[in-house]
Design a protein around this motif. Structure first.
Motif, PDB file in Angstrom:
ATOM      1  N   PRO A 233     -31.576 164.331 -69.790  1.00 45.61           N
ATOM      2  CA  PRO A 233     -32.206 165.563 -70.320  1.00 45.61           C
ATOM      3  C   PRO A 233     -33.352 166.308 -70.385  1.00 45.61           C
ATOM      4  O   PRO A 233     -33.632 165.326 -71.806  1.00 45.61           O
ATOM      5  N   LEU A 234     -33.482 166.886 -70.567  1.00 45.90           N
ATOM      6  CA  LEU A 234     -34.383 167.662 -71.729  1.00 45.90           C
ATOM      7  C   LEU A 234     -34.463 168.166 -73.572  1.00 45.90           C
ATOM      8  O   LEU A 234     -35.380 167.156 -74.821  1.00 45.90           O
ATOM      9  N   VAL A 235     -33.403 167.990 -73.244  1.00 44.70           N
ATOM     10  CA  VAL A 235     -33.032 167.906 -74.734  1.00 44.70           C
ATOM     11  C   VAL A 235     -31.950 166.873 -74.674  1.00 44.70           C
ATOM     12  O   VAL A 235     -30.594 167.347 -74.366  1.00 44.70           O
ATOM     13  N   HIS A 236     -31.507 165.653 -74.949  1.00 42.34           N
ATOM     14  CA  HIS A 236     -31.241 164.820 -75.162  1.00 42.34           C
ATOM     15  C   HIS A 236     -29.390 164.967 -76.096  1.00 42.34           C
ATOM     16  O   HIS A 236     -28.372 163.621 -76.023  1.00 42.34           O
ATOM     17  N   GLY A 237     -29.477 165.071 -77.437  1.00 38.23           N
ATOM     18  CA  GLY A 237     -28.606 165.483 -78.407  1.00 38.23           C
ATOM     19  C   GLY A 237     -28.453 163.911 -79.062  1.00 38.23           C
ATOM     20  O   GLY A 237     -27.069 163.242 -79.152  1.00 38.23           O
ATOM     21  N   MET A 238     -29.496 162.779 -79.277  1.00 41.09           N
ATOM     22  CA  MET A 238     -29.598 161.730 -79.519  1.00 41.09           C
ATOM     23  C   MET A 238     -30.461 161.250 -81.063  1.00 41.09           C
ATOM     24  O   MET A 238     -31.700 161.795 -80.994  1.00 41.09           O
ATOM     25  N   THR A 239     -30.071 160.455 -82.277  1.00 39.08           N
ATOM     26  CA  THR A 239     -30.765 160.228 -82.565  1.00 39.08           C
ATOM     27  C   THR A 239     -31.645 158.938 -82.059  1.00 39.08           C
ATOM     28  O   THR A 239     -31.114 158.414 -81.183  1.00 39.08           O
ATOM     29  N   ILE A 240     -32.785 158.312 -82.642  1.00 44.96           N
ATOM     30  CA  ILE A 240     -33.455 157.485 -82.245  1.00 44.96           C
ATOM     31  C   ILE A 240     -32.812 155.954 -82.155  1.00 44.96           C
ATOM     32  O   ILE A 240     -32.154 155.337 -81.061  1.00 44.96           O
ATOM     33  N   GLY A 241     -31.218 155.739 -83.134  1.00 44.53           N
ATOM     34  CA  GLY A 241     -30.598 154.887 -83.403  1.00 44.53           C
ATOM     35  C   GLY A 241     -29.806 154.925 -81.905  1.00 44.53           C
ATOM     36  O   GLY A 241     -29.618 153.704 -81.744  1.00 44.53           O
ATOM     37  N   GLU A 242     -29.360 155.757 -81.395  1.00 40.59           N
ATOM     38  CA  GLU A 242     -28.356 155.630 -80.685  1.00 40.59           C
ATOM     39  C   GLU A 242     -29.469 155.658 -78.892  1.00 40.59           C
ATOM     40  O   GLU A 242     -28.425 155.420 -78.726  1.00 40.59           O
ATOM     41  N   TYR A 243     -30.459 156.350 -78.934  1.00 40.39           N
ATOM     42  CA  TYR A 243     -30.767 156.204 -78.010  1.00 40.39           C
ATOM     43  C   TYR A 243     -31.706 155.172 -77.743  1.00 40.39           C
ATOM     44  O   TYR A 243     -31.711 154.178 -76.373  1.00 40.39           O
ATOM     45  N   ALA A 244     -31.671 154.394 -78.933  1.00 42.00           N
ATOM     46  CA  ALA A 244     -32.060 152.779 -78.433  1.00 42.00           C
ATOM     47  C   ALA A 244     -31.783 152.296 -77.862  1.00 42.00           C
ATOM     48  O   ALA A 244     -31.388 151.202 -77.339  1.00 42.00           O
ATOM     49  N   GLN A 245     -29.939 152.546 -78.642  1.00 43.16           N
ATOM     50  CA  GLN A 245     -28.846 151.808 -77.247  1.00 43.16           C
ATOM     51  C   GLN A 245     -28.452 152.124 -76.414  1.00 43.16           C
ATOM     52  O   GLN A 245     -27.972 151.030 -75.458  1.00 43.16           O
ATOM     53  N   MET A 246     -28.819 152.967 -76.349  1.00 42.29           N
ATOM     54  CA  MET A 246     -28.666 153.535 -74.623  1.00 42.29           C
ATOM     55  C   MET A 246     -29.999 152.963 -73.973  1.00 42.29           C
ATOM     56  O   MET A 246     -29.733 151.980 -72.463  1.00 42.29           O
ATOM     57  N   ILE A 247     -30.709 153.265 -74.318  1.00 42.07           N
ATOM     58  CA  ILE A 247     -32.067 152.162 -73.441  1.00 42.07           C
ATOM     59  C   ILE A 247     -31.462 150.653 -73.198  1.00 42.07           C
ATOM     60  O   ILE A 247     -31.874 150.117 -72.162  1.00 42.07           O
ATOM     61  N   ASN A 248     -30.862 150.122 -74.197  1.00 45.29           N
ATOM     62  CA  ASN A 248     -30.596 148.433 -74.134  1.00 45.29           C
ATOM     63  C   ASN A 248     -29.450 148.501 -73.236  1.00 45.29           C
ATOM     64  O   ASN A 248     -29.553 148.164 -72.197  1.00 45.29           O
ATOM     65  N   GLY A 249     -28.563 149.897 -73.843  1.00 41.65           N
ATOM     66  CA  GLY A 249     -26.770 149.363 -72.482  1.00 41.65           C
ATOM     67  C   GLY A 249     -26.935 149.642 -71.579  1.00 41.65           C
ATOM     68  O   GLY A 249     -26.667 149.192 -70.413  1.00 41.65           O
ATOM     69  N   GLU A 250     -28.216 150.910 -70.899  1.00 43.08           N
ATOM     70  CA  GLU A 250     -28.233 150.982 -69.649  1.00 43.08           C
ATOM     71  C   GLU A 250     -29.090 150.072 -68.657  1.00 43.08           C
ATOM     72  O   GLU A 250     -30.064 150.041 -67.824  1.00 43.08           O
ATOM     73  N   LYS A 251     -29.564 148.950 -69.605  1.00 44.89           N
ATOM     74  CA  LYS A 251     -30.953 148.434 -69.576  1.00 44.89           C
ATOM     75  C   LYS A 251     -32.048 148.959 -68.618  1.00 44.89           C
ATOM     76  O   LYS A 251     -32.517 148.426 -67.135  1.00 44.89           O
ATOM     77  N   TRP A 252     -32.449 149.826 -69.193  1.00 45.53           N
ATOM     78  CA  TRP A 252     -33.657 150.909 -69.262  1.00 45.53           C
ATOM     79  C   TRP A 252     -35.121 149.325 -68.820  1.00 45.53           C
ATOM     80  O   TRP A 252     -36.171 150.246 -68.174  1.00 45.53           O
ATOM     81  N   LEU A 253     -35.043 148.729 -70.087  1.00 44.79           N
ATOM     82  CA  LEU A 253     -36.780 148.100 -70.132  1.00 44.79           C
ATOM     83  C   LEU A 253     -36.286 147.150 -69.212  1.00 44.79           C
ATOM     84  O   LEU A 253     -35.414 146.808 -68.181  1.00 44.79           O
ATOM     85  N   LYS A 254     -38.005 146.740 -68.892  1.00 47.79           N
ATOM     86  CA  LYS A 254     -38.494 145.627 -67.696  1.00 47.79           C
ATOM     87  C   LYS A 254     -37.227 144.540 -67.464  1.00 47.79           C
ATOM     88  O   LYS A 254     -37.080 144.443 -68.419  1.00 47.79           O
TER      89      LYS A 254
END
Length: 432
Positions: A233-254
């Motif tokens: 969403p436009l407002v995601h309600g996460m810190t940078i640290g939490e968001y980094a974990q989501m990037i990893n966990g959801e396998k959004w990297l190439k």
């Protein structure tokens, strides 16, 4: 002796003048003073302040740092006043006062003999003075002589060559929790590039001033850009640290790769903790009110409406020459200033609304963009369609506004994806 007395008297006079000026300022700017006091008196401890927790991780390593002006370590220093008796000229110590000070993370680590080799600079530059969207150039930091590698110029993802020779990369940037605020896109590319080269990333976490709610349309992947890379969403309600974990966990990297992460969490923080940013996170977010209104007024960036750039009240007003001045009678003229060399409608009188005192908390609203559209004397001038879609993350929102849907009707269409995101988000939260 006479010279010392004169010197101390001058120092006392200067101290009194500073104290008086400080009191005068607090009367003029009481709201900001109160906010700053709340933040300073709180027990919140940002990741960068927890030096003992991460210094051992950096020992013996060649370090790169993704940083800007917000990458600061905060301290309180005691200042002792010297009083001079005007009759006897005797000196005495006055009450100790505490003064808030800060040092840049890069400077602090260098003083601690950490082998900092390179600085990576995001949008707005290392010192945070570059306009939004303006290319950031590679260079040399004049204070430290460290090479600065731009991540908002020729490339937004560090190259293999730019990472060569590094053993670890630190990411320490203050975010504001909005999808089109580009620091989270820089985070994505740092994680991706480092994982490809086998370099771990250390995140020094900071509070999210808009971290207490989730709102707005969710990005559709077909509209992916540097203004939004993930289906959030436009407002995601996460810190940078939490968001980094989501990037990893959801396998959004190439190719679904994952980055080796170490996160130094914020102490004594929850998502409902009020946090007033002591340093403006970018040139056009000068205070708490601008940061609070940014999720709503940031949508104007995809239109031909000025959102306060070129004034001292960025993201606290909006206007344009083609808005109906009978309904939107507030007026101002954008000019070149810090953070806005070429603001929309530069040197032209704009009509709109002043939102300095608008009380908005825990929600993003469409009421202002809908009102502006409805009161546009030439609606063909309103949207910059391609750019608006990038900011909204969907092409549906523009169509809904043009069709005359109310805010309530539009928000209903967001709910299913918001609920799905909340379920996903819950897996990566580090704070209550």
């Amino acid at each position: 002796m006479g010279f010392n007395i004169f010197k101390n008297t001058v120092l006392l006079f200067v101290f009194i003048m500073i104290s008086c000026a400080s009191k005068a300022k607090s009367k003029i700017d009481l709201k900001n003073k109160v906010n700053l006091t709340i933040q300073n008196d709180s027990s919140v401890v940002v990741g960068a302040n927890q030096i003992k927790a991460y210094l051992p991780i950096l020992k013996g390593k060649r370090v790169g740092i993704v940083a800007n002006q917000t990458s600061a370590i905060f301290r309180k220093e005691k200042l002792q006043t010297i009083l001079v008796d005007p009759e006897t000229n005797e000196q005495s110590l006055g009450h100790a006062v505490k003064k808030d000070t800060m040092t840049h993370l890069v400077d602090s680590l260098i003083s601690l003999k950490v082998a900092v080799k390179k600085v990576f600079s995001p949008e707005h530059g290392f010192r945070g003075r570059v306009d939004a969207g303006e290319l950031v150039k590679d260079g040399i930091d004049t204070k430290t002589n460290l090479p600065i590698v731009s991540l908002y110029g020729k490339n937004k993802k560090p190259t293999k060559e730019q990472l060569e020779g590094l053993d670890i990369v630190i990411f320490d940037i203050q975010d504001v929790g909005v999808r089109f605020y580009t620091y989270i896109s820089t985070l994505h590319y740092i994680m991706e590039a480092c994982s490809e080269q086998g370099i771990p990333v250390l995140i020094l976490d900071r509070p999210n001033p808009n971290g207490h709610y989730i709102d707005g349309p969710t990005l559709e992947i077909k509209n992916k850009s540097f203004l939004g890379m993930h289906p959030i969403p436009l407002v995601h309600g996460m810190t940078i640290g939490e968001y980094a974990q989501m990037i990893n966990g959801e396998k959004w990297l190439k190719n679904g790769i994952q980055c080796e992460l170490t996160i130094i969490p914020v102490k004594n923080y929850t998502h409902n903790t009020f946090y007033s940013l002591p340093i403006r996170p970018s040139p056009n977010l000068p205070n708490d009110q601008a940061i609070k209104l940014y999720p709503s007024l940031g949508l104007f960036e995809g239109t031909n409406i000025n959102a306060g750039r070129g004034t001292e009240f960025q993201f606290q007003r909006y206007g344009a020459p083609f808005l109906d001045k009978k309904t939107l009678a507030f007026s101002y003229t954008p000019i070149t200033n810090f953070g806005a060399k070429y603001p929309k409608h530069k040197n032209n009188l704009c009509y709109g609304e002043d939102l300095q005192n608008e009380d908005l908390n825990g929600v993003m609203t469409l009421k202002w963009i809908i009102k502006a559209y409805q009161n546009s004397t030439d609606k063909s001038l309103f949207f910059n369609t391609k750019n608006f879609t990038k900011h909204a993350g969907t092409d549906k929102l523009q169509k809904q506004i043009e069709a005359g849907l109310s805010e309530a009707e539009i928000k209903i269409t967001w709910q299913n994806r918001l609920e799905a995101f909340k379920n996903t988000r819950s897996k990566y939260l580090m704070y209550d």
